[in-house]
Design an enzyme around this catalytic site. Structure first.
Site, mmCIF file in Angstrom:
data_model
loop_
_atom_site.group_PDB
_atom_site.id
_atom_site.type_symbol
_atom_site.label_atom_id
_atom_site.label_comp_id
_atom_site.label_asym_id
_atom_site.label_seq_id
_atom_site.Cartn_x
_atom_site.Cartn_y
_atom_site.Cartn_z
ATOM 1 N N HIS A 93 115.885 -12.362 20.538
ATOM 2 C CA HIS A 93 116.768 -11.329 21.085
ATOM 3 C C HIS A 93 115.983 -10.026 21.248
ATOM 4 C CE1 HIS A 93 119.781 -14.250 20.022
ATOM 5 N NE2 HIS A 93 120.708 -13.529 20.617
ATOM 6 N N ARG A 151 119.682 -23.915 23.098
ATOM 7 C CA ARG A 151 120.994 -23.305 23.324
ATOM 8 C C ARG A 151 121.255 -23.199 24.811
ATOM 9 N NH1 ARG A 151 123.945 -17.544 22.295
ATOM 10 N NH2 ARG A 151 122.036 -16.675 23.152
ATOM 11 N N GLU A 187 132.544 -17.568 20.153
ATOM 12 C CA GLU A 187 132.093 -16.176 20.276
ATOM 13 C C GLU A 187 133.208 -15.177 20.537
ATOM 14 O OE1 GLU A 187 128.058 -15.857 22.311
ATOM 15 O OE2 GLU A 187 128.804 -17.740 23.136
ATOM 16 N N ASP A 191 129.457 -10.960 20.766
ATOM 17 C CA ASP A 191 130.437 -10.939 21.849
ATOM 18 C C ASP A 191 131.851 -10.696 21.340
ATOM 19 O OD1 ASP A 191 129.126 -11.519 24.546
ATOM 20 O OD2 ASP A 191 128.203 -13.027 23.284
ATOM 21 N N ARG A 235 124.235 -13.456 13.550
ATOM 22 C CA ARG A 235 124.285 -12.032 13.230
ATOM 23 C C ARG A 235 123.144 -11.284 13.899
ATOM 24 N NH1 ARG A 235 123.047 -11.153 7.848
ATOM 25 N NH2 ARG A 235 124.256 -9.252 7.770
ATOM 26 N N ARG A 245 125.329 -7.807 28.331
ATOM 27 C CA ARG A 245 124.973 -8.407 27.043
ATOM 28 C C ARG A 245 125.322 -7.429 25.914
ATOM 29 N NH1 ARG A 245 123.137 -13.802 26.400
ATOM 30 N NH2 ARG A 245 122.053 -14.449 28.268
#
Length: 1050
Positions: free
Chosen positions: A154, A552, A673, A714, A752, A885
């Protein structure tokens, strides 16, 4: 918004911290006097003094004077030239980074100086025994514990890796400076080293000039393993083992490890078209290559250490068999300095010698020194004629292609890897050149004479030790394994005999455990429990891949793939069917024995990529890959769709290979989410487990274990932080209850982030506030971006973090946190959540002015130029908040110090319930319910970092006059939230329960506040002159500096 290391040490020695800060700042000032001149440094000092004065006035409550000083500061910064603004931004950014280094150093120092650390294994094991847990139960629970730490790519790590490493070097120099035995000359040399590091930092470009590829991100993750986790894991496991032995009388079994590592780097394709099947395969092979390379180094050191002759009879027979095999080979004496280069020969007929011909790297150091060693120890020697190639990295340093993980992303890196793909080196050679190189590499000509120079003559050879014989054979197989991986990476033919290389960790463990047993049986247990035990524990923890790679993908992409298949088979359009129709079709196909996808099918590129991903997953198998995570999962059919596509790919690959696929099928993990999906999570799992095929599949293939992932990012952006926290809590309760009903074990996977708005916060606090029964010895959690460096960037920090994970999960398992005391508390939580969500959504989604305000008041639009991640900032091209995002959403508000996503709506919820007379109920909930207490504590921590005057300055300068009223309204809401949080917690002021954190924040303000004011000025100029690259650079440097000061990005 939390300082991520808060749970490592509650307090630090501020005297020592401030002394180190003064030292570092003084040295940086000396460097800058040379680099930019004393005249500019006078402006730097004036800026700092004005900011410090304003901070002092505000803390003393003299608001008018503080406001005047801030206006004066803003006026002077607005008059600076672009060059001066750029230099000032760089200066204050480096100040803040140096303060962060000093703070981290003193947290580690504090932890090292405490006899029994809070939350350590020794502390918690003792606490549990004192509370009545039997020693046998404690021992069994620790041994069965499975905690998965998953590193993700990320985009929240803002510092270039080059600068991260320079910061680590400064941290080690500070550690050296603490030594009481340093003489005057040694201290002078240390100061010179610090000055050199700071000069190097100042002369290094802070900004990434190119977006990293997914392979670059994966290499960064592998560097964390090499530099810190590789050294930290044995020390962490020794702590666990020693504490267990002290309190239960039994040490941790040698191959038992409570923690495993996973990765999403190179496997997370959700919204990232740059992660392809080629990338996933290459990253998986790189991870295996790195693991084998690290094992080669450890075996080298171990061979040097185990020079004794005494061994068990069984071990002696094994050594004799290896020697006999070696004597029957044509060329059995391979050099200790066997070249590790990529284009080396295939090792046919070569064996590692049973004695060392040169001291291996670090063999002269005790294993206990490794935890403080940060140097990379790739072999430097390249034998002539083996195709040694040098590459120049972004910073101009030469690296050997022996290390495929060398440096930052750059144009030159792309020469080696392309746009995220490993390009076969043969592609750059003509066919005749390639043939000549291959023939030369496979011949022994040119190598033998050189190797003779490196080896001692037979008369000088020492007696052959059995451990060296066996470990020499282990090394030989490791080298062949590594060579095989190199050939696979370069898409070259690979014809190694399966007996010549290691495929599984059990194969590697077998000879190592024989060594261990032999040493123990001969009374040399003290030797067995040194480097050898550390190596065995590393193999048990890291396996053959270091970190298993999760895949994913978003659920809609699987539906698109099935649409293409059902249309091709004239069965209709899958996505148009209702849920029952989908389930009936999927279950029928899952029970069948034939492949569903015809080999002749012609599908669009996006669908082909999905199908190819499942094919690569089948080829790599569960030995290399971890879980398949379905983002935006909302129905049972989302899970069965992946199971069907996975089964189909396995049938096809098994047919091509003529044997079963390696390993087993991947765990399929739904990720819930949004708030809507979290509310349905329990129902989805119940529907899945009611399907006979699925339940039997879970029991047979996954040991009766269901994994479910919950997303914090999200859900927070969807409904606000408070509502997200409560819905996550209830979703976990529902999933656990359903799995218990069906007799299925459950592991909850927590997605997280680093900031509070994305579920971040101190690890210990987060685990201890989970619903009772949700942490039953197992847990998985992501560590993202800057959190990876903050928690695992130094070996000592990593050891402490691993220990905290272990003890927090152990406590949550054996002494679960208390549930809500009565139904009334749940009803009050529902009321707060509903009011909070309504307030949050009315502002963010229903106010027509909010989106324009967001773009004007924050640097959100400019964040994309940071080049900190390989994926786009939006899932789709829509310009709304919904498609943005979560990371840039929170990142932007963190920059302005308004940190709105973490608190918006909370005040309205608390006010509504308190106004109905429930204040005392909320206070009781705060005192007695860990979940409610941690939720409010984290919100209070965020409020302590928010800064209303700074946020107002952004509005005053950047926001249209017609929209400033919205900003003023939200600032009033921030004050309301703070007041009601204090009313419930009973604290006199924000962060009153964490004075250490408050003082640290205050120490950064004289450098952080000018960065914000400067950012506002640069944004104002840049929005008038959008093509000015120097202005953009200055803005990006202020973003770096503010992130350093806030100790957070997104």
């Amino acid at each position: 918004m939390t300082d991520v290391t808060d749970d490592i040490a509650e307090e630090i020695s501020f005297q020592g911290f401030e002394d180190d800060c003064r030292l570092l700042q003084s040295l940086l000032n000396d460097v800058l006097n040379r680099e930019v001149g004393p005249q500019f440094m006078e402006k730097v000092e004036r800026t700092r003094v004005l900011a410090q004065g304003a901070c002092n006035m505000r803390m003393a409550g003299i608001e008018d004077t503080a406001e005047l000083l801030e206006k004066q500061l803003a006026s002077e910064l607005s008059e600076m030239t672009l060059e001066e603004a750029l230099a000032l931004a760089r200066t204050f950014s480096h100040y803040l980074n140096l303060m962060g280094i000093a703070e981290t150093h003193h947290r580690v120092r504090k932890a090292r100086g405490v006899a029994q650390l809070s939350k350590s294994c020794d502390d918690i094991f003792n606490h549990l025994l004192q509370s009545g847990v039997p020693p046998d139960q404690l021992f069994e629970t620790v041994c069965k514990q499975v905690v998965g730490i998953v590193l993700t790519a990320h985009p929240t790590q803002i510092n270039r890796r080059t600068l991260q490493y320079k910061h680590i070097r400064i941290a080690h120099l500070l550690e050296y400076n603490d030594r009481p035995d340093l003489g005057i000359e040694d201290r002078e040399m240390l100061i010179e080293d610090l000055v050199r590091e700071m000069t190097s930092i100042w002369q290094t470009d802070e900004l990434r000039r190119h977006k990293p590829t997914p392979v670059d991100e994966a290499r960064a993750g592998l560097h964390i393993v090499e530099q810190t986790l590789w050294k930290a894991v044995p020390h962490y496991l020794r702590r666990v083992s020693n504490a267990l032995k002290k309190h239960t009388g039994r040490p941790l079994p040698l191959t038992c490890t409570p923690i495993r590592f996973g990765s999403w780097m190179g496997g997370d394709r959700d919204g990232n078209p740059n992660v392809t099947t080629k990338v996933t395969k290459d990253v998986s092979l790189l991870s295996r290559w790195m693991a084998i390379d690290l094992y080669v180094r450890e075996v080298d050191s171990l061979r040097f250490e185990l020079s004794m002759n005494q061994c068990s009879e069984r071990f002696a027979r094994l050594a004799h068999e290896i020697l006999e095999k070696g004597n029957n080979s044509d060329n059995h004496l391979d050099s200790w300095n066997h070249s590790p280069n990529w284009s080396q020969s295939k090792h046919q007929g070569q064996h590692a010698p049973p004695f060392p011909t040169q001291l291996p790297t670090r063999a002269d150091l005790p294993s206990c020194t490794e935890c403080s060693d940060v140097e990379s120890h790739y072999p430097r020697l390249a034998l002539p004629g083996t195709g040694f190639i040098s590459l120049k990295n972004q910073d101009g340093q030469t690296t050997s292609k022996v290390d495929p993980l060398a440096d930052d992303s750059s144009k030159n890196t792309e020469k080696a890897y392309g746009n995220g793909n490993i390009t076969p080196r043969s592609a750059s050679l003509s066919s005749s050149q390639h043939l000549q190189r291959k023939l030369f590499a496979e011949s022994q000509v040119g190598r033998a004479s050189f190797q003779k120079l490196m080896e001692p003559s037979s008369s000088q050879r020492p007696g052959i030790a059995p451990y060296r014989i066996v470990l020499g054979d282990v090394k030989e197989k490791l080298l062949k394994t590594r060579k095989r991986l190199e050939l696979l990476l370069e898409d070259l033919p690979c014809d190694h005999d399966p007996w010549d290389y290691y495929e599984t960790s059990d194969q590697l463990l077998e000879p190592l455990l024989l060594c261990y047993d032999s040493l123990q049986s001969c009374g040399s247990g003290v030797l067995a429990d040194g480097r050898l035990a550390d190596l065995i524990r590393r193999v048990a923890t890291f396996g053959m891949v270091l970190m298993k790679l999760d895949l994913r993908q978003e659920s809609g992409r699987h539906s698109e793939a099935l649409d293409a298949i059902t249309k091709y088979l004239d069965m209709g359009t899958y996505s148009e069917w209702d849920e029952e129709q989908k389930l009936n079709f999927l279950i029928k196909e899952l029970k069948g024995k034939r492949p569903l996808v015809p080999p002749t099918i012609d599908v669009p590129p996006d669908v082909k990529e999905v199908l190819d991903t499942f094919k690569v997953a089948a080829e790599l198998g569960s030995d290399s890959l971890g879980a398949y995570v379905i983002s935006m999962a909302s129905n049972a059919s989302d899970v069965l769709a992946v199971e069907l596509l996975q089964k189909d790919a396995c049938l096809v690959v098994a047919g091509e290979l003529g044997r079963p696929c390696p390993g087993g099928t991947l765990r399929v993990v739904p990720l819930f989410e949004t708030v809507k999906d979290l509310r349905e999570a329990g129902s989805v799992i119940r529907r899945l487990l009611s399907i006979d095929w699925y339940r039997d599949h879970i029991i047979k293939n996954h040991d009766g274990h269901q994994e479910v992932m919950v997303g914090y990012s999200d859900s927070g952006k969807d409904a606000g932080r408070f509502t997200a926290a409560w819905e996550l809590y209830k979703a976990q309760e529902d999933v656990v209850a359903v799995c218990n009903e069906h007799g299925i074990k459950v592991t909850l996977f927590h997605g997280r982030g680093g900031s509070i708005g994305r579920g971040g916060g101190p690890t210990y606090l987060a685990i201890q506030s989970q619903p009772p029964g949700s942490v039953m010895g197992t847990l998985r959690s992501t560590e993202q971006g800057e959190m990876v460096q903050a928690k695992f960037g130094l070996p000592q920090m990593a050891v402490r973090q691993l220990e905290i994970y272990t003890t927090a999960v152990l406590l949550a398992t054996l002494r679960p946190p208390q549930p809500p005391r009565e139904q009334k508390w749940r009803n009050l939580m529902d009321d707060i959540s509903n009011l909070s969500c309504r307030s949050y959504r009315s502002t963010v989604y229903e106010n027509p002015e909010f989106l324009a305000y967001f773009h004007e008041a924050t640097p959100q639009a400019e964040l994309g130029f940071l080049n900190i991640g390989s994926r786009p900032t939006r899932r789709k091209s829509s310009g709304g908040i919904g498609q943005l995002r979560a990371i840039p959403w929170i990142f932007a508000w963190t920059q302005t110090r308004f940190v709105l996503p973490a608190w918006l709506g909370v005040g309205a919820g608390l006010k509504g319930v308190c106004d109905k007379g429930h204040t005392e109920d909320l206070r009781a909930m705060y005192r007695e319910w860990p979940f409610f207490q941690s939720t409010l504590d984290l919100i209070e921590m965020v409020l302590g970092k928010a800064d209303i005057p700074i946020a107002k300055h952004y509005d005053d300068v950047l926001v249209s006059e017609t929209r400033r009223g919205l900003g003023a309204e939200m600032r009033r809401e921030l004050l309301t939230t703070g007041n009601y949080v204090l009313q419930v917690t009973g604290h006199e002021k924000l962060s009153a329960n964490n004075r250490s954190l408050r003082r640290l924040i205050e120490s950064r303000l004289p450098y952080l506040n000018p960065m914000n004011i400067l950012q506002v000025e640069i944004l104002k100029r840049l929005r008038r002159d959008e093509d000015n690259n120097k202005l953009r650079d200055a803005l990006l440097i202020t973003i770096n500096g503010i992130a350093a000061g806030m100790r957070n990005t997104g």
